[in-house]
Design an enzyme around this catalytic site. Sequence first.
Site: not given
Length: 309
Positions: A7, A9, A12, A103, A129, A186, A256, A269
């Site tokens: 990943g 993105g 990663g 997440n 990011a 988190k 978010s 998600e």
Amino acid sequence: MRIAVIGAGGVGGYFGARLAAAGHEVTFVARGRHLEAIRRDGLLVRSPLGELRTSRDSVVAGISELGPADLVLVAVKLWDTEAVAGQLSSSAAHRAPVLSLQNGVHKDTVLRGRLTDEQILGGVCFISAFIEEPGVVRHKGTLQKVVLGPYGSGAAETARAVLAAFRDAGVEAEASDDIERAIWEKFVFLVGLSATTATVRRPIGVVRAHERSRRLLYDVMAETVAVAQASGVRLDSGFAEDRLAFCDTLPADMTSSMHNDLGKGNRLELPWLSGGVADLADRLGVAAPRNRTVADILAPYVLGRPAGS
């Protein structure tokens, strides 16, 4: 270290590029136009902390193309976790320690279904990011932090080596002796931020400024704390109040990933955020009506923008 990053993105791509710049042999797994751009020009990371560019030969199209590795970083969307675990178990990297920076609290349970318990390191990251365009990752702000730790004593030495690699790469990295608690801490905030910004369809500044949406934010987080406690995680009963106060310190325009995905018509998600909290609450006999309502409101958008909308 030989590091495979599944990943490429925002998460990663950023952390993988930092590790590559520190001299580690990093191979990204990417796809589509992002893959093509990295093959052509390398992966470019634009950051207030300095621009980075990886080599053009640092990317492959699939997990099956990976060679043996000393570490695997998993940074795909949550719905891809099962497939990644299955492909990893039959790849040349199948013996490597695996650190998920995804997440949620479900990720490592899914990975354990295909990989050995000793391979899995617990981890959580803090960063803003995203893929700005194919082949380019944008780091917003200067926060770039990783917290990690082993679930058992058998992986303690591996965790120390990975921690050192992140620190050598200039990443703020901390060890945790209770990584499950760190992941849930988190998660409480993430569920609150995602649920409210997505349902209100506005950034956190709007959410926290109105009495009723602010209460929704608190309730969603308080329910998540209750589910954590019922799961045996040692979170303080006042942790939701603590996170609400933290939300007051955030930039008013902060939002978010789920809010952004909703606006773009992308898959959400949700089943692993408010939906995941509600499902866990049902199994544990804990009340989570606010999270269930959020999951119901956003249900038509889980697989992307509904047809005809």
